[in-house]
Design an enzyme around this catalytic site. Sequence first.
Site, PDB file in Angstrom:
ATOM      1  N   HIS A  65      60.038  21.962  37.633  1.00  0.00           N
ATOM      2  CA  HIS A  65      59.605  22.443  36.314  1.00  0.00           C
ATOM      3  C   HIS A  65      60.388  21.752  35.202  1.00  0.00           C
ATOM      4  CE1 HIS A  65      59.329  25.535  33.015  1.00  0.00           C
ATOM      5  NE2 HIS A  65      58.050  25.422  33.351  1.00  0.00           N
ATOM      6  N   ASP A 111      54.005  25.092  33.808  1.00  0.00           N
ATOM      7  CA  ASP A 111      54.322  26.511  33.987  1.00  0.00           C
ATOM      8  C   ASP A 111      53.530  27.110  35.145  1.00  0.00           C
ATOM      9  OD1 ASP A 111      56.022  26.217  31.843  1.00  0.00           O
ATOM     10  OD2 ASP A 111      54.849  27.456  30.468  1.00  0.00           O
TER      11      ASP A 111
END
EC number: 3.1.1.4
Length: 137
Positions: A65, A111
């Site tokens: 991420h 996300d």
Amino acid sequence: AVCVSLLGAANIPPQHLNLYQFKEMIRYTIPCEKTWGEYADYGCYCGAGGSGTPIDALDRCCYVHDNCYGDAAKIRGCDPKTQSYSYKLTQRTIICYGAAGTCARVVCDCDRTAALCFGNSEYIEGHKNIDTKRHCQ
């Protein structure tokens, strides 16, 4: 135990801060007994900053991420931490809307991937609030 989410099939309109949207995605994918905040200081990469080698699969989710946000930040005018986006939580998955390659879509995909990864990774209590200076070199 079955966890019922009122967000199950809700269309979530863009919010002012991406953090709220990411939090909602996480809450949708993780086990009911966990809170999204328990993922904010986990391992070497979940939370602010990050260094060293990820200590487990969940920490690798955060590492990926972080790198995804780094790539998104290369898009002109894109600030992944504040970029809002459109998405839908439905049937145990997350759908991102918007044109491919745009800041909003790239950040949403970052996300989404992380939240789904969290939901598929074991949470090891001993990896929360670790001494990063000692374990993350």
